[in-house]
Write an enzyme that holds these catalytic residues in place. Structure first.
Site, mmCIF file in Angstrom:
data_model
loop_
_atom_site.group_PDB
_atom_site.id
_atom_site.type_symbol
_atom_site.label_atom_id
_atom_site.label_comp_id
_atom_site.label_asym_id
_atom_site.label_seq_id
_atom_site.Cartn_x
_atom_site.Cartn_y
_atom_site.Cartn_z
ATOM 1 N N TYR A 1 0.778 -1.239 0.000
ATOM 2 C CA TYR A 1 0.000 0.000 0.000
ATOM 3 C C TYR A 1 0.807 1.286 0.000
ATOM 4 O O TYR A 1 0.255 2.346 -0.292
ATOM 5 C CB TYR A 1 -0.972 0.012 1.193
ATOM 6 C CG TYR A 1 -2.142 -0.895 0.937
ATOM 7 C CD1 TYR A 1 -3.250 -0.444 0.240
ATOM 8 C CD2 TYR A 1 -2.123 -2.217 1.351
ATOM 9 C CE1 TYR A 1 -4.313 -1.277 -0.031
ATOM 10 C CE2 TYR A 1 -3.182 -3.067 1.089
ATOM 11 C CZ TYR A 1 -4.273 -2.587 0.395
ATOM 12 O OH TYR A 1 -5.320 -3.423 0.121
ATOM 13 N N GLY B 1 2.869 3.904 -1.593
ATOM 14 C CA GLY B 1 3.147 4.285 -2.969
ATOM 15 C C GLY B 1 1.847 4.441 -3.723
ATOM 16 O O GLY B 1 0.789 4.610 -3.130
ATOM 17 N N GLY C 1 -1.428 3.567 -5.561
ATOM 18 C CA GLY C 1 -2.380 2.459 -5.565
ATOM 19 C C GLY C 1 -2.239 1.588 -4.333
ATOM 20 O O GLY C 1 -1.717 2.008 -3.311
ATOM 21 N N HIS D 1 -3.992 5.260 5.537
ATOM 22 C CA HIS D 1 -3.849 6.562 4.880
ATOM 23 C C HIS D 1 -4.630 6.586 3.569
ATOM 24 O O HIS D 1 -5.334 7.559 3.276
ATOM 25 C CB HIS D 1 -2.362 6.855 4.642
ATOM 26 C CG HIS D 1 -2.088 8.207 4.098
ATOM 27 N ND1 HIS D 1 -1.725 8.411 2.785
ATOM 28 C CD2 HIS D 1 -2.127 9.430 4.682
ATOM 29 C CE1 HIS D 1 -1.537 9.704 2.591
ATOM 30 N NE2 HIS D 1 -1.773 10.350 3.722
ATOM 31 N N ASP D 2 -4.529 5.514 2.782
ATOM 32 C CA ASP D 2 -5.304 5.425 1.534
ATOM 33 C C ASP D 2 -6.796 5.507 1.826
ATOM 34 O O ASP D 2 -7.542 6.202 1.121
ATOM 35 C CB ASP D 2 -5.008 4.120 0.794
ATOM 36 C CG ASP D 2 -3.637 4.087 0.139
ATOM 37 O OD1 ASP D 2 -2.920 5.111 0.174
ATOM 38 O OD2 ASP D 2 -3.280 3.021 -0.401
ATOM 39 N N ASP E 1 -2.642 12.911 6.801
ATOM 40 C CA ASP E 1 -1.182 12.909 6.683
ATOM 41 C C ASP E 1 -0.509 12.879 8.051
ATOM 42 O O ASP E 1 0.477 12.164 8.257
ATOM 43 C CB ASP E 1 -0.712 14.117 5.879
ATOM 44 C CG ASP E 1 -1.084 14.036 4.408
ATOM 45 O OD1 ASP E 1 -1.599 12.988 3.969
ATOM 46 O OD2 ASP E 1 -0.864 15.035 3.693
#
Length: 138
Positions: free
Chosen positions: A43, A45, A47, A63-64, A105
Site C-alpha cells: 500500500y 506508494g 495504488g 492513509h489510503d 497525513d
C-alpha cells in the site's frame, strides 16, 4: 504505477499535498526518510491492493482509506497549513477537506514513527504479485 507517485512528488516541486506529506514524514523520522515509504509493501506508494504486509504497510492502507473519505478537494494536490511543535505535527486552521487531508497525513506520519520497528527492507519495491490477495475494506 508506483513510479508515477515518485514522478508526482518530483513534479509538484515545493508545493502540493504530497510534498507536505513527505515533509511530515521526514520531520518525524529524519531527513530523506520518505524514500523508504515510496514503494513499500502492498500500500505504500501509488495504488494498493491485497493485505498489508506489516504495521508499516497498514499505516499506508489506513492513509489510503483516509484519503478515500475526503470530499471537496484533491487530497494529493490541495495545500494545507501545519507546523511542528516540540516534535509533534500540528494541523493549522484549515477548513473542511484541507483539515481532513492534514489529519490523514499527520496520522500516517505518526503511524510510521510509532511502527518504525516493524519496517522490513524486504518489503521495499515489493512485487505486485505478492499483493494479489483480496483487498481489505476500509
Amino acid at each position: 504505477m508506483r513510479i508515477l507517485w515518485i514522478v508526482a512528488v518530483c513534479l509538484i516541486g515545493v508545493e502540493g499535498n504530497l510534498f507536505q506529506f513527505a515533509k511530515m514524514i521526514n520531520g518525524k523520522l529524519g531527513a530523506f526518510s520518505v524514500w523508504n515509504y515510496i514503494s513499500y509493501g502492498c500500500y505504500c506508494g501509488w495504488g494498493g491492493q491485497g493485505t498489508p504486509k506489516d504495521a508499516t504497510d497498514r499505516c499506508c492502507f489506513v492513509h489510503d482509506c483516509c484519503y478515500g473519505r475526503v470530499r471537496g478537494c484533491n487530497p494529493k494536490l490541495a495545500i494545507y497549513s501545519y507546523s511542528f511543535k516540540k516534535g509533534n505535527i500540528v494541523c493549522g486552521k484549515n477548513n473542511g477537506c484541507l483539515r481532513d487531508i492534514c489529519e490523514c497525513d499527520r496520522v500516517a506520519a505518526n503511524c510510521f514513527h510509532q511502527n518504525k520497528n516493524t519496517y522490513n527492507k524486504n518489503y521495499r519495491f515489493l512485487s505486485s504479485s505478492r499483493c494479489r490477495q483480496t483487498s481489505e475494506q476500509c
